[in-house]
Design a protein around this motif. Sequence first.
Motif, PDB file in Angstrom:
ATOM      1  N   ARG A  35       0.875  -1.172   0.071  1.00 22.51           N
ATOM      2  CA  ARG A  35      -0.066   0.060  -0.020  1.00 22.51           C
ATOM      3  C   ARG A  35       0.942   1.243   0.010  1.00 22.51           C
ATOM      4  NH1 ARG A  35      -5.189   0.169   0.452  1.00 22.51           N
ATOM      5  NH2 ARG A  35      -6.388  -1.675   0.785  1.00 22.51           N
ATOM      6  N   GLY A  38      -1.458   4.593   1.060  1.00 22.67           N
ATOM      7  CA  GLY A  38      -2.869   4.087   1.344  1.00 22.67           C
ATOM      8  C   GLY A  38      -3.489   3.454   0.058  1.00 22.67           C
ATOM      9  N   PRO A  40      -3.482   0.657  -3.087  1.00 20.10           N
ATOM     10  CA  PRO A  40      -2.708  -0.611  -3.352  1.00 20.10           C
ATOM     11  C   PRO A  40      -1.923  -0.861  -4.688  1.00 20.10           C
ATOM     12  CG  PRO A  40      -5.213  -0.861  -3.160  1.00 20.10           C
ATOM     13  CD  PRO A  40      -4.911   0.491  -2.928  1.00 20.10           C
TER      14      PRO A  40
END
Length: 175
Positions: A35, A38, A40
Amino acid sequence: MDFTQTLHDLIDFRSFSNLWYWIALAVTWSAASHRVLGIPFDMVMRARRLGGKAEQDLQDIVRVNVTRILYIGREAGVILMAMFSFVLTTLGLLGFLYRVEFCQAIFLIALPMSLVGLLSLATAARIEEHDEQGEVLRRRLSMHRIMVQAIGIVSIFVTAFWGMLQNMNLSILPG
């Protein structure tokens, strides 16, 4: 073997000889490198490969996460930095001055993760400042991921070395 002995072995605070600690360390660094800000990382790869809607989705989620990270940094950054510095200092002192192995173990995860947090804040600021999009944005996110992975590799190496040293010290101590 009775129940209390089994429970004690399962919840052993000698972290470096505990399998659960090493699993937690691996999961922490795996999640941190998967991540990016934040987001992916497979979204970055999909945007690079497909473009179009996938590219727009990536830019939208980057905009939302960058705005969120910078908002938290601007509104509560000083307080969070002071609190986290206090916690890291306490863990470091308890761990390395007073030799509390559990605090050493947490410190060896928390310190490099704090560097990842600062790196994420800096990357988010650069993305906002230059209003990065498209290939430039994907390159920035890829470089951020490589830096996180480098921090993770060094962290795992240092933690493994320290853990081995601790386990060897415990095995040669007179019982």
